[in-house]
Design a protein around this motif. Sequence first.
Motif, PDB file in Angstrom:
ATOM      1  N   GLY A  13       0.792  -1.223   0.000  1.00 15.72           N
ATOM      2  CA  GLY A  13       0.000   0.000   0.000  1.00 15.72           C
ATOM      3  C   GLY A  13       0.822   1.269   0.000  1.00 15.72           C
ATOM      4  N   ASP A 178       0.343   4.916  -1.439  1.00 22.60           N
ATOM      5  CA  ASP A 178       0.192   4.896  -2.888  1.00 22.60           C
ATOM      6  C   ASP A 178      -1.062   5.684  -3.265  1.00 22.60           C
ATOM      7  OD1 ASP A 178      -0.247   4.260  -5.613  1.00 22.60           O
ATOM      8  OD2 ASP A 178       0.740   2.326  -5.372  1.00 22.60           O
ATOM      9  N   ARG A 180      -2.730   5.810  -5.866  1.00 21.07           N
ATOM     10  CA  ARG A 180      -3.655   5.080  -6.739  1.00 21.07           C
ATOM     11  C   ARG A 180      -4.616   4.205  -5.953  1.00 21.07           C
ATOM     12  NH1 ARG A 180       1.334   2.851 -10.061  1.00 21.07           N
ATOM     13  NH2 ARG A 180       1.915   2.602  -7.877  1.00 21.07           N
ATOM     14  N   LEU A 181      -4.323   3.995  -4.672  1.00 18.77           N
ATOM     15  CA  LEU A 181      -5.177   3.128  -3.856  1.00 18.77           C
ATOM     16  C   LEU A 181      -6.284   3.896  -3.147  1.00 18.77           C
ATOM     17  CD1 LEU A 181      -2.522   0.711  -2.335  1.00 18.77           C
ATOM     18  CD2 LEU A 181      -4.088   0.301  -4.244  1.00 18.77           C
ATOM     19  N   ASP A 182      -6.152   5.205  -3.019  1.00 19.18           N
ATOM     20  CA  ASP A 182      -7.204   5.983  -2.353  1.00 19.18           C
ATOM     21  C   ASP A 182      -7.947   6.913  -3.318  1.00 19.18           C
ATOM     22  OD1 ASP A 182      -5.496   8.132  -2.805  1.00 19.18           O
ATOM     23  OD2 ASP A 182      -5.064   8.499  -0.693  1.00 19.18           O
ATOM     24  N   ARG A 187      -5.942   4.485 -11.103  1.00 16.53           N
ATOM     25  CA  ARG A 187      -5.283   3.204 -10.855  1.00 16.53           C
ATOM     26  C   ARG A 187      -4.293   2.833 -11.965  1.00 16.53           C
ATOM     27  NH1 ARG A 187      -5.986  -0.890  -6.735  1.00 16.53           N
ATOM     28  NH2 ARG A 187      -4.766  -2.626  -7.489  1.00 16.53           N
ATOM     29  N   VAL A 195       1.706  -1.317  -8.400  1.00 16.10           N
ATOM     30  CA  VAL A 195       0.842  -1.249  -7.220  1.00 16.10           C
ATOM     31  C   VAL A 195       0.991  -2.554  -6.462  1.00 16.10           C
ATOM     32  CG1 VAL A 195      -1.547  -1.109  -6.405  1.00 16.10           C
ATOM     33  CG2 VAL A 195      -0.821   0.270  -8.370  1.00 16.10           C
ATOM     34  N   GLU A 197      -0.633  -4.237  -3.077  1.00 19.09           N
ATOM     35  CA  GLU A 197      -1.639  -4.075  -2.022  1.00 19.09           C
ATOM     36  C   GLU A 197      -1.420  -5.071  -0.898  1.00 19.09           C
ATOM     37  OE1 GLU A 197      -5.722  -2.985  -3.423  1.00 19.09           O
ATOM     38  OE2 GLU A 197      -4.948  -3.818  -5.296  1.00 19.09           O
TER      39      GLU A 197
END
Length: 197
Positions: A13, A178, A180-182, A187, A195, A197
């Motif tokens: 993350g 990151d 792109r995760l929130d 993404r 990425v 996770e």
Amino acid sequence: MILPDGYSDIPAGKVAAIVTHLEMTARPVPRADPAGAWTLRRVETPPLDWFRDLYRRVGEEWLWFSRIRMPDAELTARLHSPQLEVYAMVDGNSDEGLLELDFREPGHCEIGMFGVTARLVGTGAGRWLMNRALEIAWSRPVERVWLHTCTFDHPAALAFYQRSGFRACRRQIEVRDDPRLDGTAPRDVARHVPVIE
């Protein structure tokens, strides 16, 4: 904290980049301008929507996210500071480059943001914009102009800055959530940074 030699784990993350700080302490010999019909426009009090749109178009692929996550009041105070200057590089009728010069530390100029949109990468527009940045910075009473780049940036960025007259002076590791995760960044951007996770 100084990291020990060897590998250091980065939690899932998160993203991690090597950040290289570069500086110049004397005005370099100007590089020749490439052919192009670009102009530079100072934006005196940048509207947040305009700034964030151009910031995304220039930097989203390189995981620029600090100004997107910055609260509106904090970003407004920064952008409207009398010692911070924001410029747009104009191509035709469109803003396609971003330059932020920070004179808040006496005797210093930080190039806080610098870049052109994907449409202009490889056209010479970056060199043209850097020439303008250095002209403005060194027209002020400064003894140091500096910036930083990181391993998320365009792979040619570090060499470009060195060709422009900067020399590396410091290195750090930056670890962040990151974006792109929130949802801060899409993404599918920055595929050169996987990425996890």
